[in-house]
Every structure is written in structure tokens, then in C-alpha cells.
Enzyme design. Structure first.
Site, PDB file in Angstrom:
ATOM      1  N   LYS A  97       0.917  -1.265   0.030  1.00 50.94           N
ATOM      2  CA  LYS A  97      -0.178   0.552  -0.126  1.00 50.94           C
ATOM      3  C   LYS A  97       1.341   1.415  -0.110  1.00 50.94           C
ATOM      4  O   LYS A  97       0.293   2.706  -0.410  1.00 50.94           O
ATOM      5  CB  LYS A  97      -0.698  -0.043   0.805  1.00 50.94           C
ATOM      6  CG  LYS A  97      -1.910  -0.706   1.647  1.00 50.94           C
ATOM      7  CD  LYS A  97      -2.982  -0.572   0.688  1.00 50.94           C
ATOM      8  CE  LYS A  97      -4.086  -1.541  -0.291  1.00 50.94           C
ATOM      9  NZ  LYS A  97      -5.411  -1.608  -1.235  1.00 50.94           N
ATOM     10  N   GLU A 121      -9.436   6.028   3.734  1.00 54.07           N
ATOM     11  CA  GLU A 121     -10.247   5.046   3.906  1.00 54.07           C
ATOM     12  C   GLU A 121      -9.794   3.207   4.361  1.00 54.07           C
ATOM     13  O   GLU A 121      -8.794   3.525   3.698  1.00 54.07           O
ATOM     14  CB  GLU A 121     -11.444   4.194   2.717  1.00 54.07           C
ATOM     15  CG  GLU A 121     -10.962   3.567   1.585  1.00 54.07           C
ATOM     16  CD  GLU A 121     -10.142   3.920   0.881  1.00 54.07           C
ATOM     17  OE1 GLU A 121      -9.486   3.402   0.395  1.00 54.07           O
ATOM     18  OE2 GLU A 121      -9.925   5.080   0.604  1.00 54.07           O
ATOM     19  N   SER A 129       1.203 -10.002  -1.178  1.00 54.34           N
ATOM     20  CA  SER A 129       1.341  -8.608  -1.216  1.00 54.34           C
ATOM     21  C   SER A 129       1.157  -7.604   0.383  1.00 54.34           C
ATOM     22  O   SER A 129       1.334  -6.333   1.244  1.00 54.34           O
ATOM     23  CB  SER A 129      -0.392  -8.192  -1.362  1.00 54.34           C
ATOM     24  OG  SER A 129      -1.797  -8.775  -0.792  1.00 54.34           O
TER      25      SER A 129
END
Length: 390
Positions: A95, A117, A374
Site C-alpha cells: 500500500k 479509507e 502483498s
């Protein structure tokens, strides 16, 4: 080959800008700034420097020797399994690639208030991290249910001086957190930049987030790419370089939750229909009246009733394959990688790893399979404790 997106910000019929008029100028300004900076050598050098020295890129492509051994066929042959180690990024997930890029855009736009968010909390942590690094105000919306199951990440965000605002409406998960963030942006658009955390939302977000995720070129060519898909940013970042290469299989793995026939899942591309949510047209989980159906996944990061528009486009074109695995299968994969490789994966990643059980027996000897690792699983240990006996 297809234009992705086209000049209208669409991937085929998917995508677009289904937003209030208040946001149209901000989206246009964001698009023009992004386009002017993406080819600016000074900007790219500055961005590359912080990605290398602060984030820790490039992340390695790791040969999973024991996982490869685990999936050998009875005749001793089998695929070779590699992990793209995005879990080694600063903050522990992919991210931050997007968050760093977007905070640079916010600085160029003169916006000093950042909103985001988050579901699993990794995007919230990444956003809080980059705001702390650049001295920006940060507010993250998070569903109350997700705050409970991701308490560690809530603490991390607050430690980084971000405000975490609980969302109690409807399902109290990622969909509702996104809705609240968009409402905030509408009300404060002049001073605020919204760092959307995935390849969803109105154009240009699906394109921008994809570009920030697809940071590195590959040495050599894989045969199969596998990644989990909620909204789909880590999968899109992995797939992007190879969409034009028809020799490379692209496989996205959704959350089947308690089973596809249970009504408790988040398998949008498998069971959804086309509709509009959060400013974009894509596949959604919805009833006959077009009302959103509450999704379910043990993974907070996959617990979303929609998906990025480019995934919908790739599904309809037949370029990517989409499958699903259950909560139980994901938990087994969570334990398997921990014990075979000494790597505790995020529950999101565990869905992609779980699909290897079905995929590997079908593959020829020496097939190079890359699974996008991830994120790391520290954040999910408290959830896993409730289900696993170790």
C-alpha cells in the site's frame, strides 16, 4: 491492443466518473497534475529516491524452495513457486507505493489535509506514515468492525499522529468507510486530498493507483501470476506489465468466505453484476433491486462488494482469470507458508497462496509461478488465533 483507460477514463464500459459536480474540478485537476508529473524527470528522481531509501524498494523476487517442494507432482516434477515480497516494504505491505506517490501529488496541489479509507488497516497505516514523513494532517475512516479485528493497525495509525474515525453505519466495514471518506471530500474538496487506497473509485484513481503499484520491471518472464483481489490494487500492479503478453497467465483470487452458495462471500467477479458504486462502474454484489449485498471475508482487506474497473474489463475480455477460495482454505495457506517458509502472510495474501492447491497439480514441470506476497500477517494474528489450533 486495448487502450487502458481510453480518453474518457473508461476500461471498455467500466470506470468513469459517477460523482457529484463538486468533485469534477478536483478530479480533472488531479488528472492533469498526474499527467504533467509522471514524465517529469525531477519529480521521478525525487520519487525514486524516497521509494528506495525510505520504502526499501526494489522488493525481491524470492524462490520458495520448500513451497515448491510441497507442490511437486508424484513423479517428482512440478512448478517453481516464487513470491514477490511486497511484505518487505516499509509498513509491511504494497500500500505504501501508492500512498507515497499520492502524497507527492497532494504537495504539488497545495493540499495539506489528507483523508483515506481503510479496511485491513494497511492503507491507513501507509497513509499515516507518509503524512508523518511530510508533515501533513491525516484522517482515516475505518469501519467499526474492522477497527476491532485490526486493533494493531489502529494503534499504529494513532501512534503516527493520524486521527482514526470509526464508521458505524450499515456493515461498519470498508464499503461504509469509503462512503464516509467521499462525503468528507465533497465537503472539504478545496483543502483536502483523498488518497484512495485501491484501483477503484472515479477516474483517474484506477489508473494512478495502478501506475504507482507497478513500480518495477521484471528480469525474465514468468508463466503465471497469482494475486488476491478485493478492490484489486496489488493484483493490478502485478499484472500491468504483462497484460499485452498473452503467454503470461493472470490469475486473481477472490474471497469465497463461507462458500459461494452461502451468501457470505466477497467474490464480486465470480458472482456479481454490473453496477455503480463509489464513483465507478464495475462488477458489484447486489440484489435484484440494485441494492448492495453485504460481503463477507475473514480478511478485512477483501471484505468489499465491488472491484476495480480494470479487473472487470479484463474479466470480460478473457485476459485474466478469476477464482475464489474460502476462509478455511485461506487459513490453511496462512499456516502452510508460515511453517514451510518462515513467512507469516497477510490473510489477503493467503487467499492467493491457497489457490496454489488447485493450480499447481495442473501445471507442467518448471512452470514459473509468481505469487504476490502483498503484505505480512502480523495484523491478522489475533484473527487467526480464533480459528487455528497450533
Amino acid at each position: 491492443m486495448w487502450q487502458r483507460p481510453d480518453s474518457y477514463g473508461r476500461f471498455g464500459k467500466f470506470g468513469g466518473k459517477y460523482v457529484p459536480e463538486t468533485l469534477m474540478h478536483a478530479l480533472s485537476e488531479l488528472e492533469s497534475t498526474f499527467n504533467s508529473l509522471k514524465d517529469d524527470p525531477d519529480f521521478q528522481n525525487e520519487l525514486a529516491g524516497i521509494l528506495k531509501d525510505y520504502v526499501g524498494r526494489e522488493t525481491p523476487l524470492y524462490f520458495s524452495e520448500r513451497l515448491t517442494e510441497h507442490y511437486r507432482h508424484p513423479n517428482g516434477e512440478g512448478p517453481h513457486i516464487y513470491l514477490k515480497r511486497e511484505d518487505l516494504n516499509h509498513t509491511g505491505a504494497h500500500k505504501i507505493n501508492n500512498a507515497i506517490g499520492q502524497v507527492f501529488l497532494a504537495k504539488h496541489l497545495g493540499k495539506k489535509r489528507i483523508i483515506a479509507e481503510t479496511g485491513a488497516g494497511q492503507h491507513g497505516v501507509a497513509t499515516a506514515t507518509v503524512c508523518a514523513r511530510f508533515g501533513l494532517q491525516c484522517l482515516t475512516y475505518m469501519g467499526a468492525q474492522d477497527m476491532e479485528r485490526q486493533a494493531l493497525n489502529v494503534f499504529r495509525m494513532r501512534l503516527l499522529d493520524a486521527e482514526v474515525r470509526a464508521v458505524h453505519s450499515r456493515t461498519a466495514t470498508l464499503k461504509d468507510a469509503t462512503s464516509e471518506a467521499i462525503r468528507d471530500w465533497v465537503a472539504n474538496v478545496e483543502t483536502t486530498h483523498y488518497i484512495l487506497g485501491s484501483v477503484a473509485g472515479p477516474y483517474p484513481y484506477p489508473m494512478m493507483v495502478r501506475e504507482k503499484e507497478a513500480m518495477e520491471k521484471w528480469g525474465g518472464k514468468p508463466d503465471v501470476l497469482v494475486a488476491c483481489v478485493g478492490e484489486g490494487s496489488d493484483a493490478m500492479g502485478l499484472f500491468d506489465d504483462f497484460i499485452k503478453d498473452k503467454d503470461v497467465r493472470l490469475i486473481g483470487v477472490e474471497a469465497a468466505g463461507l462458500g459461494l452458495d452461502s451468501g457470505k462471500h466477497a467474490a464480486t467477479l465470480t458472482k456479481g453484476e454490473v453496477g455503480v458504486l463509489h464513483g465507478t462502474m464495475s462488477y458489484l454484489l447486489q440484489d435484484d433491486d440494485g441494492q448492495i449485498i453485504e460481503p463477507h471475508s475473514i480478511s478485512a482487506g477483501l471484505d468489499y462488494p465491488g472491484v476495480g474497473p480494470e479487473h472487470s474489463f479484463l474479466k470480460e475480455k478473457g485476459r485474466a482469470e478469476y477464482y475464489s477460495v474460502t476462509d478455511e482454505e485461506a487459513l490453511e495457506a496462512f499456516k502452510r507458508l508460515s511453517r514451510l517458509e518462515g513467512i507469516i502472510p497477510a490473510l489477503e495474501t493467503s487467499h492467493a497462496l491457497a489457490y496454489l492447491e488447485k493450480l499447481s497439480p495442473t501445471l507442467a514441470n518448471g512452470t514459473k509461478v509468481v505469487v504476490n506476497c502483498s503484505g505480512r500477517g502480523d495484523k491478522d494474528v489475533q484473527t487467526a488465533i480464533k480459528y487455528l489450533k497450533v
